[in-house]
Design an enzyme around this catalytic site. Structure first.
Site, PDB file in Angstrom:
ATOM      1  N   GLU A 135       9.988  -7.630  -3.450  1.00  0.00           N
ATOM      2  CA  GLU A 135      10.532  -8.067  -2.206  1.00  0.00           C
ATOM      3  C   GLU A 135      10.469  -9.513  -1.958  1.00  0.00           C
ATOM      4  O   GLU A 135       9.961 -10.119  -0.927  1.00  0.00           O
ATOM      5  CB  GLU A 135       9.165  -7.275  -0.870  1.00  0.00           C
ATOM      6  CG  GLU A 135       9.280  -5.815  -1.063  1.00  0.00           C
ATOM      7  CD  GLU A 135       8.387  -5.273   0.016  1.00  0.00           C
ATOM      8  OE1 GLU A 135       7.558  -6.191   0.710  1.00  0.00           O
ATOM      9  OE2 GLU A 135       8.384  -4.052   0.124  1.00  0.00           O
ATOM     10  N   ASN A 176      11.498  -5.214  -7.625  1.00  0.00           N
ATOM     11  CA  ASN A 176      11.514  -4.113  -6.883  1.00  0.00           C
ATOM     12  C   ASN A 176      11.786  -4.497  -5.400  1.00  0.00           C
ATOM     13  O   ASN A 176      11.173  -5.643  -5.064  1.00  0.00           O
ATOM     14  CB  ASN A 176      10.117  -3.306  -7.158  1.00  0.00           C
ATOM     15  CG  ASN A 176      10.092  -2.050  -6.299  1.00  0.00           C
ATOM     16  OD1 ASN A 176      10.812  -1.233  -6.436  1.00  0.00           O
ATOM     17  ND2 ASN A 176       9.005  -1.849  -5.225  1.00  0.00           N
ATOM     18  N   HIS A 212      12.926   3.737   1.349  1.00  0.00           N
ATOM     19  CA  HIS A 212      12.005   4.153   2.379  1.00  0.00           C
ATOM     20  C   HIS A 212      13.147   4.409   3.347  1.00  0.00           C
ATOM     21  O   HIS A 212      13.719   3.447   4.009  1.00  0.00           O
ATOM     22  CB  HIS A 212      11.119   3.360   2.748  1.00  0.00           C
ATOM     23  CG  HIS A 212       9.877   2.893   1.843  1.00  0.00           C
ATOM     24  ND1 HIS A 212       8.992   4.095   1.574  1.00  0.00           N
ATOM     25  CD2 HIS A 212       9.613   2.088   1.101  1.00  0.00           C
ATOM     26  CE1 HIS A 212       8.235   3.512   0.632  1.00  0.00           C
ATOM     27  NE2 HIS A 212       8.549   2.381   0.560  1.00  0.00           N
ATOM     28  N   GLU A 242      10.256   4.392  -4.562  1.00  0.00           N
ATOM     29  CA  GLU A 242       9.227   4.482  -3.266  1.00  0.00           C
ATOM     30  C   GLU A 242      10.082   5.367  -2.345  1.00  0.00           C
ATOM     31  O   GLU A 242       9.731   5.474  -1.057  1.00  0.00           O
ATOM     32  CB  GLU A 242       8.806   3.370  -2.667  1.00  0.00           C
ATOM     33  CG  GLU A 242       8.322   2.317  -3.656  1.00  0.00           C
ATOM     34  CD  GLU A 242       7.681   1.050  -2.822  1.00  0.00           C
ATOM     35  OE1 GLU A 242       7.576   1.036  -1.570  1.00  0.00           O
ATOM     36  OE2 GLU A 242       7.309   0.096  -3.775  1.00  0.00           O
ATOM     37  N   ASP A 244      11.138   8.048   0.435  1.00  0.00           N
ATOM     38  CA  ASP A 244      10.523   8.988   1.400  1.00  0.00           C
ATOM     39  C   ASP A 244      11.704   8.969   2.550  1.00  0.00           C
ATOM     40  O   ASP A 244      12.529   8.095   2.715  1.00  0.00           O
ATOM     41  CB  ASP A 244       8.966   8.743   2.113  1.00  0.00           C
ATOM     42  CG  ASP A 244       8.805   7.251   2.255  1.00  0.00           C
ATOM     43  OD1 ASP A 244       9.835   6.225   2.738  1.00  0.00           O
ATOM     44  OD2 ASP A 244       7.613   6.818   2.020  1.00  0.00           O
TER      45      ASP A 244
HETATM   46  C1  XIL Z   1       2.118   0.794   1.451  1.00  0.00           C
HETATM   47  C2  XIL Z   1       1.091   1.748   1.160  1.00  0.00           C
HETATM   48  O1  XIL Z   1       1.433   2.959   0.717  1.00  0.00           O
HETATM   49  C3  XIL Z   1       0.014   1.708   2.243  1.00  0.00           C
HETATM   50  O2  XIL Z   1      -1.037   2.802   1.925  1.00  0.00           O
HETATM   51  C4  XIL Z   1      -0.278   0.299   2.456  1.00  0.00           C
HETATM   52  O3  XIL Z   1      -1.229   0.454   3.703  1.00  0.00           O
HETATM   53  C5  XIL Z   1       0.581  -0.610   2.759  1.00  0.00           C
HETATM   54  O4  XIL Z   1       1.683  -0.651   1.656  1.00  0.00           O
HETATM   55  N1  XIL Z   1       6.717  -1.142   0.075  1.00  0.00           N
HETATM   56  C6  XIL Z   1       6.109  -1.341  -1.028  1.00  0.00           C
HETATM   57  C7  XIL Z   1       4.487  -0.552  -0.971  1.00  0.00           C
HETATM   58  O5  XIL Z   1       6.360  -2.074  -1.980  1.00  0.00           O
HETATM   59  O6  XIL Z   1       3.458  -1.325  -1.764  1.00  0.00           O
HETATM   60  C8  XIL Z   1       4.122  -0.106   0.308  1.00  0.00           C
HETATM   61  O7  XIL Z   1       3.030   0.634   0.021  1.00  0.00           O
HETATM   62  C9  XIL Z   1       5.214   0.490   1.314  1.00  0.00           C
HETATM   63  C10 XIL Z   1       6.350  -0.568   1.260  1.00  0.00           C
END
Ligand code: XIL
Length: 326
Positions: A135, A176, A212, A242, A244
């Site tokens: 990020e 990422n 996400h 990641e 969802d």
């Molecule tokens: C999130 C975790 O899932 C949570 O448990 C934590 O509290 C915060 O981070 N992008 C990312 C991940 O790269 O590391 C994040 O994970 C979600 C968003």
């Protein structure tokens, strides 16, 4: 549960037959404490991402103290179950311990270099893939103003990838990010960032598209395909890292069906791009997902429900993997 004779094949076998790893973000506590979590992970997934265990804050709560137990649990489980591990993440501006965020800027370079050397070095040969930088770009495409940028200057990305490569020359090193899945100013900037790193012979091997997304308003599959094509054109490997697909609560049948279409469409985009070699969801099941905690009023974002039962999205993946040609 073992995959003995007559046991239903999990998703991982279907995916592997297509040259794809199906993965999940994993937390050490349920892995140790919930037999169903561990069984489901081993049956359905061929790759584990360390969800929080290797972030700097949980890993290094105080100067001089390292807390590797959680990551070791995940890495050992993966080795015992023929799974790859994605280490997440060496450089990020969030979940940074206070002693680092308060350190003078001049100390950040040695802190980060030693961090990468220690962590990637410790798991050399056991963690095959690293999110080296997470990020670093904002939504408008400008470099994100973080402690790392301020402390090390714009070359910190190149430095981080070089250090990671020195620590484990066999690891696949990824950049990422979120919101850079489709076509927009951010994905444009990520593309140029990666092209510039490659032009400077920086050892970067892949790009992670977090994914996400909300069930309404997710990136268009055609745009994701076009973005993947240009990233693949740089010679990069691509992971959906990641995923969802969050639903408004309470959940309806229609929403689950729409979610299944999103998962299916994006799996198809990945299968159609030879460089896309992994699809990872952010959690093992809806029972352990960050979504309800971070996106108020939403949840049920993964392919298995809170009781680890397959959802329509799971069945969509089975169907598409079954008829895929690659
Ligand atoms: C999130 C975790 O899932 C949570 O448990 C934590 O509290 C915060 O981070 N992008 C990312 C991940 O790269 O590391 C994040 O994970 C979600 C968003």
């Amino acid at each position: 549960m073992s995959a003995g004779a007559g046991a239903p094949a999990g998703l991982r076998d279907l995916a592997r037959a297509r040259g794809l790893d199906l993965g999940a973000a994993v937390a050490p506590a349920p892995l140790r404490e919930e037999p169903e979590y561990a069984a489901c992970l081993a049956r359905e997934f061929s790759l584990a991402t360390t969800e929080n265990a290797l972030k700097m804050e949980p890993l290094r709560p105080e100067p001089g103290r390292w807390s590797f137990a959680g990551a070791d649990t995940i890495v050992d489980f993966a080795a015992a179950h023929d799974m790859k591990v994605r280490g997440h993440t060496l450089v990020w501006h969030q979940q940074v311990p206070e002693w680092v965020s308060k350190a003078p800027a001049s100390e950040l370079e040695p802190i980060l270099s030693a961090h990468i050397e220690t962590v990637a070095g410790r798991y050399r040969g056991r963690i095959a893939i690293w999110d080296v930088v997470n990020e670093a770009v904002t939504d408008d495409g400008s470099p994100r103003d973080t402690l790392w940028l301020r402390g090390l200057g714009p070359d910190y990305l190149a430095t981080a990838f070089r250090r990671a490569h020195q620590a484990d020359a066999g690891a696949r090193l990824f950049y990422n990010d979120y919101g850079a899945e489709g076509l927009n100013p951010k994905s444009e900037a990520v593309y140029h960032l990666l092209r510039d790193l490659l032009d400077a012979a920086v050892p970067v091997h892949g790009v992670g598209l977090q994914m996400h997304v909300p069930v309404q308003g997710h990136p268009r599959p055609d745009d994701v395909a076009a973005n993947m094509a240009r990233l693949a054109g740089l010679g990069l490997e691509i992971h959906i890292t990641e995923m969802d697909v969050r639903l408004p609560l309470p959940v309806t049948e229609e929403a689950l069906a729409a979610q299944a279409r999103v998962y299916g469409d994006l799996l198809q985009v990945c299968l159609d791009c030879p460089a896309c070699t992994a699809l990872i969801q952010w959690g093992v099941s809806d029972r352990h997902s960050w979504v309800p905690h971070f996106f108020e009023g939403t949840g049920a974002a993964l392919i298995l429900d809170e009781a680890y039962r397959p959802k329509p999205a799971y069945r969509a993946l089975v169907r598409i993997l079954g008829k895929a040609t690659r």
